[in-house]
Write an enzyme that holds these catalytic residues in place. Structure first.
Site, PDB file in Angstrom:
ATOM      1  N   SER A  41      41.897  21.517  -7.129  1.00  0.00           N
ATOM      2  CA  SER A  41      41.440  20.498  -6.713  1.00  0.00           C
ATOM      3  C   SER A  41      40.811  21.110  -4.321  1.00  0.00           C
ATOM      4  O   SER A  41      42.166  21.728  -4.342  1.00  0.00           O
ATOM      5  CB  SER A  41      41.718  19.363  -6.613  1.00  0.00           C
ATOM      6  N   GLY A  44      36.388  21.782  -1.982  1.00  0.00           N
ATOM      7  CA  GLY A  44      35.041  21.171  -1.287  1.00  0.00           C
ATOM      8  C   GLY A  44      33.657  20.466  -1.832  1.00  0.00           C
ATOM      9  O   GLY A  44      32.802  20.918  -1.897  1.00  0.00           O
ATOM     10  N   TYR A  82      47.432   8.106   4.557  1.00  0.00           N
ATOM     11  CA  TYR A  82      48.221   9.281   4.953  1.00  0.00           C
ATOM     12  C   TYR A  82      48.036  10.395   3.464  1.00  0.00           C
ATOM     13  O   TYR A  82      49.358  11.717   3.287  1.00  0.00           O
ATOM     14  CB  TYR A  82      49.562   9.101   5.401  1.00  0.00           C
ATOM     15  N   GLU A 173      30.020  14.223  -8.647  1.00  0.00           N
ATOM     16  CA  GLU A 173      30.970  14.737  -8.542  1.00  0.00           C
ATOM     17  C   GLU A 173      32.089  14.411  -9.674  1.00  0.00           C
ATOM     18  O   GLU A 173      32.405  13.323  -9.566  1.00  0.00           O
ATOM     19  CB  GLU A 173      30.868  15.142  -7.095  1.00  0.00           C
ATOM     20  N   GLN A 225      37.863  33.554 -13.080  1.00  0.00           N
ATOM     21  CA  GLN A 225      37.710  33.429 -13.827  1.00  0.00           C
ATOM     22  C   GLN A 225      37.777  33.045 -15.205  1.00  0.00           C
ATOM     23  O   GLN A 225      37.309  32.018 -16.398  1.00  0.00           O
ATOM     24  CB  GLN A 225      37.436  35.107 -14.840  1.00  0.00           C
ATOM     25  N   CYS A 420      39.130  -1.349  16.047  1.00  0.00           N
ATOM     26  CA  CYS A 420      40.211  -2.375  14.346  1.00  0.00           C
ATOM     27  C   CYS A 420      40.720  -3.071  15.052  1.00  0.00           C
ATOM     28  O   CYS A 420      41.735  -3.711  16.254  1.00  0.00           O
ATOM     29  CB  CYS A 420      39.289  -1.856  13.373  1.00  0.00           C
ATOM     30  N   HIS A 562      34.665  -1.173  12.509  1.00  0.00           N
ATOM     31  CA  HIS A 562      34.362   0.778  12.332  1.00  0.00           C
ATOM     32  C   HIS A 562      33.414   1.641  12.569  1.00  0.00           C
ATOM     33  O   HIS A 562      32.587   1.757  12.163  1.00  0.00           O
ATOM     34  CB  HIS A 562      35.142   0.805  11.124  1.00  0.00           C
ATOM     35  N   GLU A 564      32.644   4.471  13.857  1.00  0.00           N
ATOM     36  CA  GLU A 564      32.683   5.931  13.322  1.00  0.00           C
ATOM     37  C   GLU A 564      32.534   5.394  11.392  1.00  0.00           C
ATOM     38  O   GLU A 564      31.821   6.400  11.399  1.00  0.00           O
ATOM     39  CB  GLU A 564      34.610   6.276  12.984  1.00  0.00           C
TER      40      GLU A 564
HETATM   41  N1  GLN Z   1      45.400  -4.946  10.686  1.00  0.00           N
HETATM   42  C1  GLN Z   1      44.118  -5.384  11.707  1.00  0.00           C
HETATM   43  C2  GLN Z   1      43.408  -6.429  10.216  1.00  0.00           C
HETATM   44  O1  GLN Z   1      44.084  -6.122   9.624  1.00  0.00           O
HETATM   45  C3  GLN Z   1      43.651  -3.975  11.733  1.00  0.00           C
HETATM   46  C4  GLN Z   1      43.427  -3.000  10.157  1.00  0.00           C
HETATM   47  C5  GLN Z   1      42.189  -1.902  11.086  1.00  0.00           C
HETATM   48  O2  GLN Z   1      42.343  -1.258  11.790  1.00  0.00           O
HETATM   49  N2  GLN Z   1      41.343  -1.816  10.095  1.00  0.00           N
HETATM   50  O3  GLN Z   1      43.323  -7.104  10.900  1.00  0.00           O
END
Ligand code: GLN
Length: 619
Positions: A41, A44, A82, A173, A225, A420, A562, A564
């Site tokens: 695994s 990609g 992590y 997938e 194979q 956040c 967030h 991102e």
């Molecule tokens: N620990 C913070 C909360 O629960 C920020 C959470 C986070 O950064 N996603 O509000």
């Protein structure tokens, strides 16, 4: 009862067939591409699958990806980032695997809980039904009931498609590797699906691995194979093979793989390491794999060639920006340990990558482990950085060090983006060091703290009707006019961003924080929930700063959401764009010749500094 009707088989109790077919679904009308991993695994699958889906989407087809996980967790919310990588959050609040982020970015398409399935979800639904007596006295079995549930999910997704239109093609997938116990029933379900939908409905792709042992110095195909053979033992004949490898796969190795697995050479693809994953869609086209897939699934007549042309050109501009030689570099610090956080903050990495392509600038990420950072040594840790991001996080580890980083950025006019937790830490730092409230903190780090400027407010959540313990999913954020946030939102009165948090600014402290100079430029539309903060900017940017105005700052912003998660290759997220633009100013503005050169040659940057990009998704 509902199941019986769906089964289209009145005598289900006695039949060996159990294949739920949703109302309105026509067998053979929707197509499926199934990506299965062999050998190991982590090769990609998501990247190949999303690239292929993009190629078909560019041709005007409606695509819907789905990731099927073998584990028993109901979602990824309880998984350790992590260990498993970032927990990605969708618009509807689904907490899922980071691969869904790859699909959203590659396809520029918002996904929902329908695009993410775990064994846990499937078993729990079946067990609930069993308790309701839905199975009419039958013994509930892996086959046909569990496999039936998998087929139901796939067909429902095909009907819903991208949320607007039914899917021409569903990309499936399957997590893990062929031969794993935990995903065996998915593979069996897909074999059944292919049988029921009929020829030309399902294209199986085996993603395999070509090893190149150092001692031998040549590529070996045996593991590949054997992996494919294992797939064939499950009754599945692959139509196409993607070979992961470090370097381009040798033709003779591909020939061997083709021969042993009954797959013609034209359908074997070398998926070797490349400078960027975003080049893969074009490589797929260059190798003619797109035409092969159209033939396998009989889709040639659904293609819109003009649409593909435009989509390819836009994508090529992005890829050019990404891979072009770049003359300027900024250094962005991210508080966290690189080894731990690389996958845990994958979306931040991607968001910066999008900006790097847009501004044609190298972005060097510098990981700052904050456990040992304090006010005395912070300048050393952040020396030479042009911007700092304090990303999301949970718990108190390293928080005081993050506080020292925020203070350093605020006082030394280093561009700052708090996400956040990074937003919350910025509020606490401001309360402590600008308002002089020495015991300000969050109840998350210190439940007994004297002044909890950040705390958990269950009452507020009740008002908002969100239930649960976390505020999850996308919400509107009301933007205050004439602020940095408003500039980033291109003047729009609200933006739509994704949240995942439990704690927030204590409403009782808002007035005091604002009186001290902190600007809350993004708020919940009706509740006193603070969502974006900033420090006032100087009108002229860095050069105009007067020392007696200590809280004016070139770029200091924090978001409870967030940002991102919503950055896309062709629509980089504005808070990140702002950070990188400010970082470029920070690094080069004092040098007149470099700066005027930048203003002359870097039109994207010049336009951004003047007007913002005006192209953000919320615009
Ligand atoms: N620990 C913070 C909360 O629960 C920020 C959470 C986070 O950064 N996603 O509000």
């Amino acid at each position: 009862m509902e199941l019986l009707a769906e089964a289209g088989d009145r005598s289900m109790a006695n039949s060996e067939f159990y294949s739920p077919i949703p109302d309105g679904y026509k067998l053979g009308n929707h197509k499926y591409v199934v990506i299965l991993g062999t050998v190991m695994s982590g090769l990609g699958k998501g990247i190949f699958s999303s690239s292929m889906a993009k190629v078909l989407k560019d041709k005007g087809l409606t695509v819907a990806p789905i990731k099927m996980e073998g584990y028993l967790n109901i979602d990824s919310g309880t998984l350790n980032p992590y260990r498993h990588g970032e927990v990605f959050v969708l618009e509807d609040g689904t907490e899922c695997d980071m691969d869904l982020g790859t699909y959203e970015r590659m396809l520029d398409q918002d996904l929902s809980k329908r695009n993410f399935v775990t064994s846990g979800q499937i078993y729990s639904e079946i067990l609930d039904r069993e308790r309701q007596g839905v199975y009419l006295g039958r013994d509930v079995q892996m086959i046909p009931h569990v496999t039936g549930e998998v087929k139901r999910k796939l067909r429902e997704l095909a009907l819903r498609g991208d949320g607007n239109k039914p899917a021409d093609v569903v990309f499936v997938e399957v997590g893990g590797t062929v031969g794993d116990y935990e995903n065996g029933f998915y593979i069996e379900a897909l074999r059944e699906l292919a049988f029921e939908e009929g020829p030309g409905s399902v294209c199986f792709v085996a993603l395999t691995y070509v090893i190149e042992p150092q001692a031998l110095g040549e590529q070996k195909s045996k593991a590949a194979q054997l992996g494919i053979k294992r797939l064939m033992e499950s009754g599945i004949q692959p139509h196409m093979i993607a070979c992961r490898a470090n370097s381009p796969v040798e033709p003779k190795v591909m020939e061997k793989i083709a021969m042993f697995s009954n797959v013609p050479m034209g359908r074997v693809f070398s998926m070797h390491d490349r400078e960027s994953i975003y080049t893969i869609p074009d490589e797929i086209r260059a190798d003619g794999l797109d035409r092969e897939i159209l033939s396998i699934l009989d889709l040639h007549n659904r293609v819109d060639a003009r649409r593909e042309d435009t989509a390819r050109k836009r994508w090529a501009t992005f890829v050019d920006g990404l891979t072009a030689e770049k003359n300027h570099t900024v250094k962005i610090g991210i508080t966290g340990k690189y080894a731990d956080l690389r996958d845990a903050y994958a979306s931040i990495d991607k968001a910066l990558e999008h900006c790097s392509a847009h501004f044609r600038t190298n972005i060097e990420q510098v990981w700052v482990e904050t456990s040992d950072v304090n006010d005395r040594n912070v300048a050393g840790h952040l020396a030479d950085l042009d911007g700092v991001i304090v990303p999301g996080g949970f718990g108190s580890r390293g928080v005081e060090g993050k506080m020292a980083c925020v203070k350093h950025c605020r006082e030394n006019l280093v561009p700052y983006l708090g996400i956040c937790l990074g937003f919350q830490v910025a509020v606490i730092e401001f309360a402590r060091n600008v308002l002089g409230i020495a015991d300000a903190s969050s109840t998350e780090f210190d439940p007994m703290c004297g002044t909890p400027v950040i705390s958990e407010l269950p009452d507020q959540k009740k008002i908002e009707g969100l239930g649960g313990t976390m505020r999850l999913g996308a919400q509107d954020v009301k933007i205050t006019p004439n602020t940095l946030a408003s500039f980033l939102a291109d003047g729009h009165s609200s933006v739509h961003e994704r949240f995942r948090h439990r704690y927030e600014v204590d409403p009782a402290r808002i007035e005091q924080l604002e009186a001290g100079g902190l600007v809350f430029s993004g708020r919940h539309p009706d509740q006193p929930i603070m969502q974006i903060l900033e420090l006032p900017r100087t009108a002229e940017g860095v050069k105009g700063i007067a020392p007696e105005e200590p809280i004016t700052h070139p770029y200091f912003i924090g978001a409870q959401c967030h940002p991102e998660l919503t950055s896309r290759p062709l629509r980089p997220q504005p808070m990140f764009m702002g950070l990188v633009a400010a970082a470029l100013q920070h690094r080069y503005e004092h040098d007149d010749s470099i700066w005027s050169d930048l203003m002359r040659t870097n039109t994207a940057l010049k336009r951004w500094l003047r007007t913002g990009n005006g192209k953000h998704q919320n615009a």
